[in-house]
Design an enzyme around this catalytic site. Structure first.
Site, PDB file in Angstrom:
ATOM      1  CG  ASN A  36      -2.254  -0.722   0.893  1.00 41.36           C
ATOM      2  OD1 ASN A  36      -2.974  -0.345  -0.018  1.00 41.36           O
ATOM      3  ND2 ASN A  36      -2.542  -1.779   1.652  1.00 41.36           N
ATOM      4  CG  MET A 112       0.692  -6.426  10.972  1.00 42.64           C
ATOM      5  SD  MET A 112      -1.039  -6.395  10.446  1.00 42.64           S
ATOM      6  CE  MET A 112      -1.652  -7.863  11.255  1.00 42.64           C
ATOM      7  CG  ASN A 129      -5.786   0.525   9.847  1.00 45.13           C
ATOM      8  OD1 ASN A 129      -4.668   0.187   9.441  1.00 45.13           O
ATOM      9  ND2 ASN A 129      -6.677  -0.364  10.260  1.00 45.13           N
ATOM     10  CG  HIS A 131      -9.676  -4.318   8.830  1.00 44.99           C
ATOM     11  ND1 HIS A 131      -8.730  -4.979   9.587  1.00 44.99           N
ATOM     12  CD2 HIS A 131     -10.798  -5.088   8.857  1.00 44.99           C
ATOM     13  CE1 HIS A 131      -9.267  -6.103  10.059  1.00 44.99           C
ATOM     14  NE2 HIS A 131     -10.507  -6.189   9.633  1.00 44.99           N
TER      15      HIS A 131
END
Length: 214
Positions: A36, A112, A129, A131
């Site tokens: 990412n 993490m 964030n 997910h």
């Protein structure tokens, strides 16, 4: 301009992206391969996301994100969580590192570790964030495995603001991914990751535009 809805399912990406008075200064936090990070960097290079990546913070000495950061010409700082007595102590050093690189938006990209109020309060409403599920479904670890165990027909990914509860906080953008009968965790994860790379840069722009106009 980006659409103003707070949550967009399988969105079409904007043809015209927001431009800010100054480029957003991003600090990327990663624990793994950093795909990412690369997607965000390429969006910046293409002139879509009006931003700069000031620093990459990682917590695993062997993380693949280090190689990606080096290839992209980005500074990377190791803050090994194993060397800290508490999560708060780690987050204190993360905040100091981000501030030293003039970061104003914190982008968790496969980070993490649970974060604490030390980080969240230092960058109020400016910690994002991603997910690999359609939150609020399947928060926490092994979200893809959770989705397959529940036999859902649609999985996906979510970009959200970070709050203290794990994988909570206002949703910025979501993308849906159909689950195929033959899917394994690896095949479904790979298709979800394609959507992560699509929506994360756009979600950063959406969040920043909304924040600046508030």
């Amino acid at each position: 301009m980006l659409e103003t809805a707070s949550a967009l399912i399988s969105p079409s990406l904007p043809t015209v992206w927001p431009r800010f008075e100054q480029p957003l200064r991003l600090g990327v936090m990663a624990s793994g391969n950093g795909s990412n990070l690369e997607a965000i960097a390429h969006s910046i290079e293409r002139g879509e996301l009006h931003a700069q990546i000031g620093v990459v913070v990682y917590n695993n000495p062997g993380a693949g994100v280090v190689e990606r950061a080096a290839r992209l010409g980005l500074p990377a700082v190791l803050l090994n969580h194993r060397h800290y007595p508490s999560r708060e102590a780690l987050d204190h050093d993360i905040v100091q590192t981000l501030l030293a690189h003039n970061v104003d938006w914190v982008i968790m990209a496969g980070w993490m570790r649970c974060v604490t109020a030390v980080l969240i309060d230092a960058f109020a409403n400016q910690v994002l964030n991603i997910h690999p599920s359609l939150l609020p479904s399947f928060p926490g670890l092994r979200a893809v495995e959770q989705a397959l165990a529940a036999a859902v027909k649609v999985a996906g990914c979510t970009v959200h603001q970070v709050e203290l509860a794990v994988d909570s906080g206002p949703v910025i953008m979501q993308a849906a991914v159909p689950v195929e009968p033959t899917d394994t965790p690896a095949t479904l994860q790979a298709r979800i990751q394609v959507q992560e790379h699509r929506i994360y840069p756009a979600a950063i722009a959406l969040a920043a535009a909304s924040h600046l106009s508030a």
